[in-house]
Write a protein that holds these residues in place. Sequence first.
Motif, PDB file in Angstrom:
ATOM      1  N   ASN A 154       0.850  -1.195   0.000  1.00  0.00           N
ATOM      2  CA  ASN A 154       0.000   0.000   0.000  1.00  0.00           C
ATOM      3  C   ASN A 154       0.884   1.242   0.000  1.00  0.00           C
ATOM      4  O   ASN A 154       1.418   1.631   1.042  1.00  0.00           O
ATOM      5  N   THR A 200      -0.106   4.311  -0.621  1.00  0.00           N
ATOM      6  CA  THR A 200      -0.874   5.529  -0.406  1.00  0.00           C
ATOM      7  C   THR A 200      -0.757   6.000   1.039  1.00  0.00           C
ATOM      8  O   THR A 200      -0.181   5.324   1.895  1.00  0.00           O
ATOM      9  N   GLY A 208      -7.294   2.862   1.003  1.00  0.00           N
ATOM     10  CA  GLY A 208      -6.104   2.964   0.168  1.00  0.00           C
ATOM     11  C   GLY A 208      -6.093   1.909  -0.924  1.00  0.00           C
ATOM     12  O   GLY A 208      -6.761   0.870  -0.824  1.00  0.00           O
TER      13      GLY A 208
END
Length: 531
Positions: free
Chosen positions: A212, A214, A270
């Motif tokens: 992830n 983000t 996300g």
Amino acid sequence: MADDEQTDLSAGDAGREAAALDAEATARDAERAAPETDRARGRARRAAVVGLRVVTGLAGTAVALAVIVATGLLPLPSRSDAAPTTTVTPAAAPQLRVCPGALLHLGDTQGRNAGSPSSLGAPRRRDGATDAQVSASALGRSDADTGGTASAPARLEIAGGGGLLAGAQSQSASTDDISGFAAAACVEPTGSSWLVGGATTTGRTTLLTLANPTAVDATVALELYGEKGPVTAPGLSGITVAAGSQRVLSLAGFAPDLASPVVHVTARGGRVVASLQQSTVRGLDPGGVDLIGAAADPARQLRIPGVRVLGADAVAQALGREDWSDAIPTIRVANPGRAAAKVQVSLQPESSDGTGTSFDLDVAAGHVREVGLDSGVDVDTGALAIPDGEYTVVVTSDQPVVAAARISTAGKAPAAGVDAAPASDFAWDAAAPVLRGPTLVSIAPGDDPRIAFAGATGGTVTLHGIGGAADIRITVPAGGQASAAVTAGASYDIEGADGMTASVGYAGAAALSGFTIAPARPVSGPLTIHP
């Protein structure tokens, strides 16, 4: 005499009286006749008046209609005020790609902590951009304890605008349990990914990695399909992947002894980059490793371009050895829908003198089928069913499906009398998405890198080299495939490939891998705001 005179007088009076009576009757008759004549004349006058009124009314109506029509045809004065609108051009978001990071294995190099992932060195990465400078950083946290190091998933970024961004990585491994070569593209994070490949049977280890990049935590859910249908297991939903981190999960923890898994990864909050890493051990001999990126979304027609068969003769000789049955070239097709799918698989050689084959396949709803790519060969002539070469696999179905092909290679057989398996490797080639618009690709280091294009329609594709690499022109036949050698470490701006599918492949002695080329997602444009 007097009497005679009297008599004559009476007769005269009577005549006069009769005449008077006749005159009076005639007068009365005249009086009676006069009103009839007058009434007739009155009726005539009234009829004439009514007729005149009717004619006048009709004439008036016609005039009124003419006026109305004429009015409708005339341009009438009008007034309109345009609704006030505002055009807002949002600041272009930065473009982002994520590379999966180092190859992993369970446990450390001393064999301790068998349930925990750890890294095997660091991958070699190449990236490129047009009209922009690439910024690279490592994700800060990972279940494999690689956070912030060169072994962690890499985050590539360029400032928002019209530039293109691409990246790719590759890595070779040679340990007691993992050997081979694996290459992967650096891809955009997304909310949905289909992963076709891997296994959790004896000697096969498959890890699911979720990165992830983000600034928002992601909540991930998994849908898992296999040869016996959908898999239900605890923990398939509610998986938290913190912002800027990587999770590593063993697929065997959800579904042990699964020969043909397919995983659908969805993320909320996300966005994530999902991939599989499969490694094989046959007895005590490592049998290869690969990184498996996302395949094209479910569709009724899929293409797997750039399937490279190398060392087919050595593989055929090794198939008689124990636990080598999964070394034959295969196609894996998953049907995630609710209706059974009738599928046709076609193997199309790139070479004009090559021989293709095709066969039909039924895939039940929610199930996965995996069969040999040589299933369309009717007669065993003793020759190799699928000789060395480059191929495209076309999958056509009456229901949306996902697909990938697995190819294996092997080195030279050991000397006579030596009971050792040849060095080997395998690759999962996923169905590729259709290219749309400008596309950039980076070529990671590796043996004999080639780029392949395939599509229903042909055309000329131009690869514009970036950073000193030479331009390349490729003529792709309609319904066929064409490929060309590319330079390791270079990046290419692809032109003329709209509607085609493409991939990059590597092949060497006991080294096989590749990845698909995906188009960039659209960037935001101006917005018109209405009151």
